[in-house]
Design a protein around this motif. Structure first.
Motif, mmCIF file in Angstrom:
data_model
loop_
_atom_site.group_PDB
_atom_site.id
_atom_site.type_symbol
_atom_site.label_atom_id
_atom_site.label_comp_id
_atom_site.label_asym_id
_atom_site.label_seq_id
_atom_site.Cartn_x
_atom_site.Cartn_y
_atom_site.Cartn_z
ATOM 1 N N PHE A 144 -1.331 15.817 -6.284
ATOM 2 C CA PHE A 144 -1.319 14.468 -5.727
ATOM 3 C C PHE A 144 -0.316 13.728 -6.288
ATOM 4 C CE2 PHE A 144 -2.574 10.069 -6.299
ATOM 5 C CZ PHE A 144 -2.533 9.708 -4.991
ATOM 6 N N ASN A 145 -0.158 13.695 -7.791
ATOM 7 C CA ASN A 145 0.990 12.900 -8.476
ATOM 8 C C ASN A 145 2.574 13.366 -7.912
ATOM 9 O OD1 ASN A 145 -1.030 12.007 -10.003
ATOM 10 N ND2 ASN A 145 -0.284 12.925 -11.678
ATOM 11 N N PHE A 146 2.665 14.733 -7.662
ATOM 12 C CA PHE A 146 3.938 15.011 -7.189
ATOM 13 C C PHE A 146 4.122 14.606 -5.757
ATOM 14 C CE2 PHE A 146 4.641 18.338 -10.482
ATOM 15 C CZ PHE A 146 6.022 17.754 -10.897
ATOM 16 N N LEU A 147 3.232 14.604 -4.755
ATOM 17 C CA LEU A 147 3.327 14.262 -3.425
ATOM 18 C C LEU A 147 3.553 13.018 -3.263
ATOM 19 C CD1 LEU A 147 0.704 16.670 -1.992
ATOM 20 C CD2 LEU A 147 3.129 16.715 -1.586
ATOM 21 N N ASN A 148 2.781 12.169 -4.221
ATOM 22 C CA ASN A 148 2.805 10.458 -4.231
ATOM 23 C C ASN A 148 4.416 10.206 -4.852
ATOM 24 O OD1 ASN A 148 2.086 8.005 -3.729
ATOM 25 N ND2 ASN A 148 0.782 8.044 -5.466
ATOM 26 N N ALA A 149 4.705 10.812 -5.776
ATOM 27 C CA ALA A 149 6.229 10.522 -6.272
ATOM 28 C C ALA A 149 7.192 10.800 -5.276
ATOM 29 C CB ALA A 149 6.331 11.282 -7.522
ATOM 30 N N GLU A 150 6.859 11.623 -4.307
ATOM 31 C CA GLU A 150 7.889 11.939 -3.328
ATOM 32 C C GLU A 150 7.714 10.795 -2.036
ATOM 33 O OE1 GLU A 150 8.162 16.815 -3.585
ATOM 34 O OE2 GLU A 150 7.141 15.868 -1.995
ATOM 35 N N PRO B 74 -1.222 4.136 9.600
ATOM 36 C CA PRO B 74 -0.666 5.274 9.897
ATOM 37 C C PRO B 74 -1.307 6.728 9.762
ATOM 38 C CG PRO B 74 0.740 4.204 8.311
ATOM 39 C CD PRO B 74 -0.315 3.413 8.531
ATOM 40 N N LYS B 75 -0.988 7.586 10.301
ATOM 41 C CA LYS B 75 -1.468 8.883 10.196
ATOM 42 C C LYS B 75 -1.168 9.366 8.868
ATOM 43 C CE LYS B 75 -0.661 12.977 12.053
ATOM 44 N NZ LYS B 75 -1.104 13.936 11.309
ATOM 45 N N LEU B 76 -2.333 10.105 8.069
ATOM 46 C CA LEU B 76 -1.975 10.865 6.669
ATOM 47 C C LEU B 76 -1.011 11.953 6.921
ATOM 48 C CD1 LEU B 76 -5.492 10.457 5.638
ATOM 49 C CD2 LEU B 76 -3.755 9.035 4.889
ATOM 50 N N ASP B 77 -0.283 11.892 5.870
ATOM 51 C CA ASP B 77 0.652 13.581 5.766
ATOM 52 C C ASP B 77 -0.296 14.373 5.311
ATOM 53 O OD1 ASP B 77 2.708 12.121 6.812
ATOM 54 O OD2 ASP B 77 3.583 11.899 4.889
ATOM 55 N N ILE B 78 -1.006 14.239 4.184
ATOM 56 C CA ILE B 78 -1.910 15.270 3.580
ATOM 57 C C ILE B 78 -3.053 14.762 2.923
ATOM 58 C CG2 ILE B 78 -0.470 15.441 1.754
ATOM 59 C CD1 ILE B 78 -0.652 18.526 1.755
ATOM 60 N N ILE B 79 -4.187 15.504 2.925
ATOM 61 C CA ILE B 79 -5.236 15.227 2.055
ATOM 62 C C ILE B 79 -5.296 16.180 0.819
ATOM 63 C CG2 ILE B 79 -7.686 14.708 1.704
ATOM 64 C CD1 ILE B 79 -7.681 14.106 4.971
ATOM 65 N N VAL B 80 -5.138 15.776 -0.399
ATOM 66 C CA VAL B 80 -5.364 16.801 -1.434
ATOM 67 C C VAL B 80 -6.924 16.780 -1.885
ATOM 68 C CG1 VAL B 80 -4.743 17.463 -3.737
ATOM 69 C CG2 VAL B 80 -3.061 16.551 -2.314
ATOM 70 N N ARG C 270 5.348 10.373 -0.025
ATOM 71 C CA ARG C 270 4.698 10.812 1.490
ATOM 72 C C ARG C 270 3.083 10.019 1.250
ATOM 73 N NH1 ARG C 270 6.656 15.768 2.603
ATOM 74 N NH2 ARG C 270 8.110 16.503 1.168
ATOM 75 N N ASN C 271 2.753 9.944 2.671
ATOM 76 C CA ASN C 271 1.520 9.369 2.820
ATOM 77 C C ASN C 271 0.333 10.087 2.467
ATOM 78 O OD1 ASN C 271 -0.208 7.528 3.554
ATOM 79 N ND2 ASN C 271 0.170 7.428 5.756
ATOM 80 N N VAL C 272 0.113 10.140 1.212
ATOM 81 C CA VAL C 272 -1.061 11.129 0.780
ATOM 82 C C VAL C 272 -2.258 10.616 0.183
ATOM 83 C CG1 VAL C 272 0.117 11.216 -1.725
ATOM 84 C CG2 VAL C 272 -1.199 13.309 -0.897
ATOM 85 N N VAL C 273 -3.290 11.270 0.179
ATOM 86 C CA VAL C 273 -4.502 10.880 -0.135
ATOM 87 C C VAL C 273 -5.013 12.026 -1.117
ATOM 88 C CG1 VAL C 273 -7.011 10.359 0.338
ATOM 89 C CG2 VAL C 273 -5.116 9.437 1.667
ATOM 90 N N GLY C 274 -5.632 11.510 -2.142
ATOM 91 C CA GLY C 274 -6.208 12.410 -2.934
ATOM 92 C C GLY C 274 -7.921 12.182 -2.936
ATOM 93 N N ALA C 275 -8.765 13.338 -2.628
ATOM 94 C CA ALA C 275 -10.046 13.089 -2.735
ATOM 95 C C ALA C 275 -10.465 14.180 -3.616
ATOM 96 C CB ALA C 275 -10.572 13.496 -1.221
ATOM 97 N N LEU C 276 -10.879 13.365 -4.944
ATOM 98 C CA LEU C 276 -11.010 14.081 -6.173
ATOM 99 C C LEU C 276 -12.450 14.179 -6.681
ATOM 100 C CD1 LEU C 276 -7.674 13.084 -7.697
ATOM 101 C CD2 LEU C 276 -8.054 15.090 -6.511
ATOM 102 N N ILE C 277 -12.879 15.317 -6.959
ATOM 103 C CA ILE C 277 -14.307 15.396 -7.781
ATOM 104 C C ILE C 277 -14.093 15.639 -9.241
ATOM 105 C CG2 ILE C 277 -16.596 16.519 -7.699
ATOM 106 C CD1 ILE C 277 -16.031 17.229 -4.766
ATOM 107 N N PHE D 58 1.015 -1.202 -0.021
ATOM 108 C CA PHE D 58 0.147 -0.003 -0.140
ATOM 109 C C PHE D 58 0.867 1.111 -0.031
ATOM 110 C CE2 PHE D 58 -2.798 -3.212 1.666
ATOM 111 C CZ PHE D 58 -4.138 -2.987 0.697
ATOM 112 N N GLY D 59 2.148 1.046 -0.085
ATOM 113 C CA GLY D 59 3.137 2.225 -0.403
ATOM 114 C C GLY D 59 3.482 2.833 0.798
ATOM 115 N N HIS D 60 3.194 2.209 2.162
ATOM 116 C CA HIS D 60 3.487 2.565 3.462
ATOM 117 C C HIS D 60 3.631 1.553 4.249
ATOM 118 C CE1 HIS D 60 -0.627 3.327 3.665
ATOM 119 N NE2 HIS D 60 -0.648 2.675 4.695
ATOM 120 N N LYS D 61 4.623 1.702 5.238
ATOM 121 C CA LYS D 61 4.673 0.496 6.306
ATOM 122 C C LYS D 61 3.499 0.455 7.134
ATOM 123 C CE LYS D 61 7.567 -1.770 9.373
ATOM 124 N NZ LYS D 61 6.476 -2.513 9.577
#
Lengths: 208, 188
Positions: free
Chosen positions: B147-153, B102-108, B155-162, A104-107
């Motif tokens: 979202f793409n850039f944060l994911n490529a880095e 684990p806790k999310l870093d950021i929600i886009v 990060r524990n990122v989530v995109g909630a997209l409409i 899932f991309g994270h530990k």
């Protein structure tokens, strides 16, 4: 040509430019550039909506400030250590390949380390798909008990999140890689939208 | 041809926005063969799931899957988001993120067409502060590359997209969309 036109358009742009620049940069406190209209508007509205948060952001945080002041970097002269001789009985690792990626991309934390009232993404995907296959057995109560989650949050998760169903248009199977994934409660218009002509006569009526 | 006329055109991100250019020689970028490389993030499978394009009906991901309707995209997985529009973006519809470990870093959050994100932000301010989750609220057009850039880095990122209601697309996007479904060089 461009330079000439520019000279005509802005005749005084370079006039006395050095002293003007000097005048700006020699100011004791630099004047900030004006904000963009939307940013200024946003800031104003945020200040009105959350005055106490804004107040808080202006104050100096004493504890954090103290932490910062307590940090010191000291250097003690460490003599250069020559490279260790290679011990044949304890060889150094030779494998330089990357560690395997997480699913899932994270530990994920171990199952017994998940805090109460929390869950992993793996479990979430599992119970959402279980609920969609068998909503009577895997209802909010059952899931809340099994994963030790608050029931009202489970109810909202089941309401707002869905796993996907795949729609592969038949005509496109051999020519393109088109694959569609829609929320798993099927809607009839989805397949009609693809174009009946391409799909041919519907073979499986429950395929929608 | 006519049947394809009302097929939605996907605005492509893969070739336009989400790329990082690294040059071997920083002073002269085009200094002969092998000196300049373009690395398209969306084509690197190791970097995880990314949004390749969007249209009025949904999103195309870099695993060749077209998602219909609003979605919640994680680093390597994706869920449908059962909301009708930007007005339903509130604490309830984001309740999954309260319990994730684990806790999310950021929600886009991609708000579709809604460019004035102040109201959305105002509704979610308390949620963000209470659960200590960072939010980035943007129109979908800019939320996808973010979202793409944060994911490529990583990060524990989530995109909630409409999906947006209107899409600005170029002739290139139109052609790419057509080429997915038919051979444009053969007259049928």
């Amino acid at each position: 040509m461009g330079r000439a036109i520019s000279k005509i358009k802005h005749p005084f742009r370079d006039f006395n430019v050095e002293s003007r620049a000097q005048k700006v940069i020699s100011q004791p406190t630099p004047k900030p550039a004006p904000k963009h209209l939307k940013d200024a508007l946003d800031l104003k509205r945020m200040k009105e909506a959350f005055p106490e948060v804004f107040e808080e952001s202006l104050k100096k945080n004493e504890t954090l400030d103290k932490h910062l002041k307590d940090v010191f970097v000291t250097r003690t002269d460490v003599p250069f250590q020559p490279q260790q001789p290679i011990n044949p009985s304890r060889p150094l690792p030779q494998d330089k390949s990357q560690p395997e990626q997480f699913l899932f991309g994270h530990k994920e934390p171990d199952d017994d380390k998940i805090p109460l009232g929390k869950t992993t993404l793996r479990n979430t995907l599992k119970f959402i798909s279980q609920h969609q296959k068998d909503p009577t057995k895997y209802d909010a109560d059952f899931i809340a008990k099994e994963h030790k989650l608050p029931k009202e949050i489970v109810e909202k998760i089941l309401l707002y999140y869905r796993v996907f169903e795949m729609y592969v248009p038949e005509y496109a199977e051999h020519t393109t890689k088109a694959k569609f994934a829609g929320p798993s409660v099927p809607k009839k218009f989805v397949l009609k939208d693809v174009g009946r002509k391409y799909l041919g006569p519907p073979k499986h009526k429950d395929n929608t | 041809m006519n049947l394809l006329a009302n097929r939605p055109v996907f605005r492509c991100l893969g070739n336009l926005l989400s790329r990082a250019i690294s040059t071997g020689a920083p002073l002269k970028a085009l200094d002969g063969e092998g000196k300049t490389t373009v690395h398209i993030l969306n084509k690197d499978e190791d970097l995880g799931l990314m949004v390749d394009g969007y249209s009025q009906v949904g999103f195309r991901l870099n695993n060749n899957l077209t998602i219909l309707g609003p979605m919640v995209i994680f680093q390597r997985s994706v869920l449908a988001w059962n909301i009708s529009g930007v007005t339903e973006v509130n604490e309830d519809s984001l309740s999954l993120f309260k319990v994730l470990e684990p806790k999310l870093d950021i929600i886009v959050i991609g708000t579709g067409d809604c460019a004035d994100t102040h109201l959305v932000y105002k509704n979610l301010m308390d949620f963000s502060r209470k659960y200590k989750i960072n939010l980035e609220i943007l129109p979908t057009e800019s939320a996808c590359p973010t979202f793409n850039f944060l994911n490529a880095e990583g990060r524990n990122v989530v995109g909630a997209l409409i999906p947006p209601g209107t899409v600005r697309y170029t002739a290139d996007d139109e052609l790419t969309s057509k080429m997915r479904y038919q051979n444009v060089l053969v007259d049928d």
